[in-house]
Design an enzyme around this catalytic site. Sequence first.
Site, PDB file in Angstrom:
ATOM      1  N   LYS A  10       0.466  -7.380  12.858  1.00 45.96           N
ATOM      2  CA  LYS A  10      -0.605  -6.522  12.343  1.00 45.96           C
ATOM      3  C   LYS A  10      -1.884  -6.890  13.070  1.00 45.96           C
ATOM      4  O   LYS A  10      -2.294  -8.051  13.053  1.00 45.96           O
ATOM      5  CB  LYS A  10      -0.759  -6.711  10.827  1.00 45.96           C
ATOM      6  CG  LYS A  10      -1.786  -5.767  10.216  1.00 45.96           C
ATOM      7  CD  LYS A  10      -1.826  -5.833   8.685  1.00 45.96           C
ATOM      8  CE  LYS A  10      -2.809  -4.774   8.162  1.00 45.96           C
ATOM      9  NZ  LYS A  10      -2.869  -4.732   6.691  1.00 45.96           N
ATOM     10  N   THR A  27       0.813  -1.216   0.000  1.00 45.11           N
ATOM     11  CA  THR A  27       0.000   0.000   0.000  1.00 45.11           C
ATOM     12  C   THR A  27       0.842   1.259   0.000  1.00 45.11           C
ATOM     13  O   THR A  27       0.417   2.290  -0.511  1.00 45.11           O
ATOM     14  CB  THR A  27      -0.923  -0.022   1.235  1.00 45.11           C
ATOM     15  OG1 THR A  27      -1.848  -1.076   1.071  1.00 45.11           O
ATOM     16  CG2 THR A  27      -1.696   1.259   1.389  1.00 45.11           C
ATOM     17  N   SER A  73       1.433  -7.630  -0.409  1.00 44.86           N
ATOM     18  CA  SER A  73       2.196  -8.628   0.349  1.00 44.86           C
ATOM     19  C   SER A  73       1.394  -9.893   0.630  1.00 44.86           C
ATOM     20  O   SER A  73       1.937 -10.872   1.132  1.00 44.86           O
ATOM     21  CB  SER A  73       2.750  -8.027   1.636  1.00 44.86           C
ATOM     22  OG  SER A  73       1.735  -7.770   2.558  1.00 44.86           O
ATOM     23  N   GLU A  76      -2.229 -28.345  29.441  1.00 47.00           N
ATOM     24  CA  GLU A  76      -3.415 -29.192  29.227  1.00 47.00           C
ATOM     25  C   GLU A  76      -3.154 -30.278  28.187  1.00 47.00           C
ATOM     26  O   GLU A  76      -3.978 -31.169  28.006  1.00 47.00           O
ATOM     27  CB  GLU A  76      -4.596 -28.332  28.793  1.00 47.00           C
ATOM     28  CG  GLU A  76      -5.132 -27.436  29.907  1.00 47.00           C
ATOM     29  CD  GLU A  76      -6.385 -26.700  29.485  1.00 47.00           C
ATOM     30  OE1 GLU A  76      -7.457 -27.326  29.411  1.00 47.00           O
ATOM     31  OE2 GLU A  76      -6.280 -25.491  29.210  1.00 47.00           O
ATOM     32  N   TYR A 135      -8.358   0.412  -4.075  1.00 46.13           N
ATOM     33  CA  TYR A 135      -7.063   0.907  -4.507  1.00 46.13           C
ATOM     34  C   TYR A 135      -6.257  -0.280  -4.978  1.00 46.13           C
ATOM     35  O   TYR A 135      -6.598  -1.429  -4.728  1.00 46.13           O
ATOM     36  CB  TYR A 135      -6.331   1.642  -3.383  1.00 46.13           C
ATOM     37  CG  TYR A 135      -5.816   0.741  -2.303  1.00 46.13           C
ATOM     38  CD1 TYR A 135      -6.645   0.271  -1.302  1.00 46.13           C
ATOM     39  CD2 TYR A 135      -4.481   0.314  -2.317  1.00 46.13           C
ATOM     40  CE1 TYR A 135      -6.182  -0.590  -0.340  1.00 46.13           C
ATOM     41  CE2 TYR A 135      -4.012  -0.544  -1.346  1.00 46.13           C
ATOM     42  CZ  TYR A 135      -4.863  -0.984  -0.365  1.00 46.13           C
ATOM     43  OH  TYR A 135      -4.395  -1.837   0.574  1.00 46.13           O
ATOM     44  N   THR A 144       1.733  -4.271   4.340  1.00 48.38           N
ATOM     45  CA  THR A 144       1.637  -4.519   5.781  1.00 48.38           C
ATOM     46  C   THR A 144       1.036  -5.891   6.117  1.00 48.38           C
ATOM     47  O   THR A 144       1.228  -6.392   7.221  1.00 48.38           O
ATOM     48  CB  THR A 144       0.782  -3.435   6.460  1.00 48.38           C
ATOM     49  OG1 THR A 144      -0.495  -3.409   5.851  1.00 48.38           O
ATOM     50  CG2 THR A 144       1.448  -2.075   6.358  1.00 48.38           C
ATOM     51  N   ASP A 145       0.322  -6.505   5.174  1.00 48.50           N
ATOM     52  CA  ASP A 145      -0.410  -7.751   5.487  1.00 48.50           C
ATOM     53  C   ASP A 145       0.514  -8.845   6.022  1.00 48.50           C
ATOM     54  O   ASP A 145       0.176  -9.554   6.974  1.00 48.50           O
ATOM     55  CB  ASP A 145      -1.133  -8.283   4.243  1.00 48.50           C
ATOM     56  CG  ASP A 145      -2.369  -7.467   3.877  1.00 48.50           C
ATOM     57  OD1 ASP A 145      -2.713  -6.538   4.621  1.00 48.50           O
ATOM     58  OD2 ASP A 145      -2.977  -7.776   2.837  1.00 48.50           O
TER      59      ASP A 145
HETATM   60  N1  GLU Z   1      -2.715  -6.127   0.836  1.00 50.80           N
HETATM   61  C1  GLU Z   1      -1.783  -5.051   0.760  1.00 50.80           C
HETATM   62  C2  GLU Z   1      -0.381  -5.485   1.149  1.00 50.80           C
HETATM   63  O1  GLU Z   1      -0.128  -6.079   2.165  1.00 50.80           O
HETATM   64  C3  GLU Z   1      -2.307  -3.930   1.506  1.00 50.80           C
HETATM   65  C4  GLU Z   1      -1.851  -3.787   2.894  1.00 50.80           C
HETATM   66  C5  GLU Z   1      -0.824  -2.726   3.050  1.00 50.80           C
HETATM   67  O2  GLU Z   1       0.196  -2.650   2.385  1.00 50.80           O
HETATM   68  O3  GLU Z   1      -1.065  -1.953   3.931  1.00 50.80           O
HETATM   69  O4  GLU Z   1       0.497  -5.231   0.389  1.00 50.80           O
END
Ligand code: GLU
Length: 332
Positions: A168, A18, A62, A289, A29, A95-96
Amino acid sequence: MSNSTVPTRLRLLATGGTIAGAETSGRGYRAAALSIEALVAAVPQIAALAALDVEQVARIGSQDMDEGVWRKLAARAQSALDDPAIAGVVITHGTDTMEETGYFLNLVLKTSKPVVLVGAMRPATAISADGPMNLYNAVAVAAAPESAGRGVLVVANDEIHFAREVAKTNTTQVGTFKSPNRGLAGLIHNGRLHYFGPTVRRHTAASEFAPLSAADLPRVDIVYAHAGMGRELIDAAVRAGACGLVIAGVGDGNIPAAALAACTAATQAGVAVVRSSRTGGGLVERNIEVDDDAAGFVSAEELNPQKARVLLQLGLTRTGDPQRLQAIFQDY
Ligand code: GLU
């Protein structure tokens, strides 16, 4: 910037995400739409921190990150880190799955130089895009001598996280990254760094998995536990050729009896089984457990399922013995 007249030189490896995303005409997007050159050009203040050599390694969201891209990224990062003219590496990333790539690199890069992953939650063309400040701060972290020896770091939202700790935790908000167990590596504000303690687990220069060997990373699947879970998905993973399984267990890494029986059968068939937790915090202890000793299971300690998968993949390149794998989970 160092005190000498030679600017600090960093390698910027771009993978997409992103931070390089552009809004489309509808409500969505497209990740990775912009080049790394366009991202850097949007933050001219970076020139006062460091000189950047930029390289586009991949151009993906990602969610499409996989072992092949990890291997390429690790090779390009290691090559930069081995260059005496390069002080550190910054990696732009979605970020994923940033936490998985970050932890993987934390284990396979042979270096004590700074390595910083950075992303953004809002596309570059959004109102209040968070990418430019995140990128500026990431460059500041990578250019700072005090960042050396801390392992791979993740910078976002004015925070510095250890790759081992970060997760995340929110689908859309800019404060998505948390380090639930051991906390932040530090804070950064307008390029000014404030470190807290170092990390105590083995990483980078002290990792037995660094530099990354040519050995294939074995297939490891994650199976998510839930009330009413049966054994079918565990059996299916084993039949599909998984060498290892990570159970995203309920609570303290627990699973219902039928699934537990399938996991025990898996270990008897030579498949490594790691018990992790779906809770997002805390650690999974041995023999609470579940009788891990009798079943031949490994506990993930504090690693969430997706990070336990990374460590199990690397661990299985060394051993299939549950006791030795457990020692690896206690070290890293
Ligand atoms: N799905 C995208 C990725 O991980 C969007 C998430 C992001 O970059 O914030 O590249």
